[in-house]
Motif scaffolding. Structure first.
Motif, short mmCIF file in Angstrom:
data_model
loop_
_atom_site.label_atom_id
_atom_site.label_comp_id
_atom_site.label_asym_id
_atom_site.label_seq_id
_atom_site.Cartn_x
_atom_site.Cartn_y
_atom_site.Cartn_z
N GLY A 65 0.81 -1.21 0.00
CA GLY A 65 0.00 0.00 0.00
C GLY A 65 0.85 1.26 0.00
O GLY A 65 2.09 1.22 -0.10
N PHE A 66 0.17 2.39 0.12
CA PHE A 66 0.88 3.68 0.14
C PHE A 66 0.02 4.72 0.84
O PHE A 66 -1.17 4.51 1.10
N VAL A 67 0.65 5.83 1.16
CA VAL A 67 0.00 6.96 1.83
C VAL A 67 -0.12 8.11 0.85
O VAL A 67 0.82 8.39 0.10
N TRP A 68 -1.26 8.78 0.86
CA TRP A 68 -1.45 9.99 0.06
C TRP A 68 -1.85 11.11 1.00
O TRP A 68 -2.90 11.07 1.63
N ILE A 69 -0.98 12.12 1.08
CA ILE A 69 -1.23 13.28 1.93
C ILE A 69 -1.38 14.51 1.03
O ILE A 69 -0.55 14.75 0.14
N GLY A 70 -2.43 15.27 1.27
CA GLY A 70 -2.66 16.51 0.53
C GLY A 70 -2.49 17.71 1.44
O GLY A 70 -3.13 17.80 2.49
N LEU A 71 -1.62 18.64 1.06
CA LEU A 71 -1.35 19.86 1.84
C LEU A 71 -1.76 21.08 1.03
O LEU A 71 -1.63 21.09 -0.20
N HIS A 72 -2.21 22.11 1.74
CA HIS A 72 -2.58 23.36 1.08
C HIS A 72 -1.81 24.52 1.70
O HIS A 72 -2.04 24.89 2.84
N GLU A 73 -0.85 25.04 0.94
CA GLU A 73 -0.07 26.21 1.32
C GLU A 73 0.47 26.13 2.75
O GLU A 73 0.21 27.01 3.57
#
Length: 362
Positions: A65-73
């Protein structure tokens, strides 16, 4: 990996590192800058909310599996903990924080760093009155063996809808984090296609108005459109090389199954590049046509002014002669002198008017 310093520390890399004091992350609620953090195993998203530390521990414990992280500014303090956990290179982190980067693809040890520019078409009533037509943002993507981290700059470049689409397509996510990078690239390039299609309609409207009789389109309005196209060009053209590298096996982080998808993205990007280049050439032609039209109009106006000046010269000249204070002038004391002079003036003026009218000056 050493602690990632603050943004000021990143810029001062020439200083003595032994004296640098790491800045501790400021506790910030996840919702402030972490848009989403998810764990995917077997192409499916695991339920629950995860911190970045818990997520990567779960993946590495399962060895899949894998990790998906979304960051905003995020700022330097906010991204520090994530950078330490995933071993992100400080130079790539600095680029992700500063934004305003050109599209590029860089490799740091076992991590890829991809920068793409996002574009949005700004709605307006007419291209001849709009002050802005294209708005740009940025997406930075860190790709590792078991993680993908996206850093978003701008309010229009959200990936929530794309994430939901991928959540509904587990077969695609089974290909690993590289499939997410492909989906993001494809999503961005599809927006390029949409924006270029709408800009093409605007340019068609502007072209029709430029060549319409007595149109009011100025060269400044065309230059504004050209500026917007150049902004789009700066987003599109540099991305060709990174996409081509991903399609040709630049790294083992992108498996063969995903590389074939990147070829499709490269084809779409080529189409966009050709459109943008054509827009630039067409707008240059419209600028030349507008300048030529203005010059022609000025010549027409100058001929009209010259014609009327020549007609007005006749009574001015005759009035000037007979306005001289001489006692002996022809027909000065003649009974029919005044009517004769008026008749001569009208006759000459009428003759000049007909001549100028026949030649198209009036």
């Amino acid at each position: 990996m050493p602690a990632i310093p603050s943004l000021g520390g990143l810029r001062g890399r020439g200083n003595n590192r032994a004296k640098a004091v790491p800045v501790r992350p400021i506790p910030v609620p996840l919702s402030a800058y972490v848009v989403d953090c998810a764990v995917y195993v077997g192409g499916k998203r695991l339920p629950g909310r995860w911190t970045h530390i818990e997520a990567i521990k779960e993946v590495r414990k399962r060895h899949e599996g894998f990790v998906w992280i979304g960051l905003h500014e995020p700022d330097a303090n906010q991204i520090q903990g994530i950078a330490e956990t995933f071993g992100l290179h400080e130079l790539a982190v600095e680029d992700a924080l500063e934004a305003h980067q050109r599209p590029k693809l860089e490799r740091y040890d076992d991590t890829l760093f991809l920068v793409v520019k996002t574009v949005r078409y700004v709605e307006h009533e007419s291209p001849t009155t709009a002050n802005e037509i294209v708005e740009t943002g940025e997406l930075m993507v860190f790709l590792g063996r078991d993680f993908v981290i996206t850093v978003r700059h701008g309010n229009h470049s959200g990936l929530a809808r794309l994430r939901r689409e991928l959540d509904d397509d587990p077969e695609r996510l089974q290909l690993g984090p590289a499939a997410v990078v492909h989906a993001i690239s494809d999503h961005v390039v599809d927006h390029y296609l949409d924006v270029t299609g709408r800009i093409e309609n605007d340019i068609d409207v502007m072209e029709a108005q430029v060549f319409a009789p007595r149109s009011q389109v100025s060269a400044e309005q065309i230059y504004l459109m050209k500026r917007e196209v150049l902004e789009l060009r700066r987003a599109v053209m540099p991305l060709a090389t990174p996409v081509q590298r991903l399609a040709e096996g630049y790294t083992r982080l992108v498996p063969d199954e995903v590389r074939s998808y990147f070829r499709d993205v490269a084809d779409h990007l080529t189409t966009v590049s050709e459109r943008v280049a054509a827009f630039d050439e067409l707008l240059s032609t419209l600028v030349d046509a507008t300048v030529a039209k203005i010059s022609l109009q000025q010549n027409t106006d100058m001929r009209k002014i010259t014609s009327w000046a020549a007609i007005i010269t006749v009574p001015t000249m005759i009035a000037g002669i007979y306005g001289m204070n001489f006692d002996y002038l022809p027909e000065l004391h003649w009974k029919f002198g005044y009517p004769l002079v008026i008749t001569v003036i009208l006759a000459i003026c009428l003759l000049l008017y007909r001549i100028f009218r026949k030649n198209g000056w009036l």
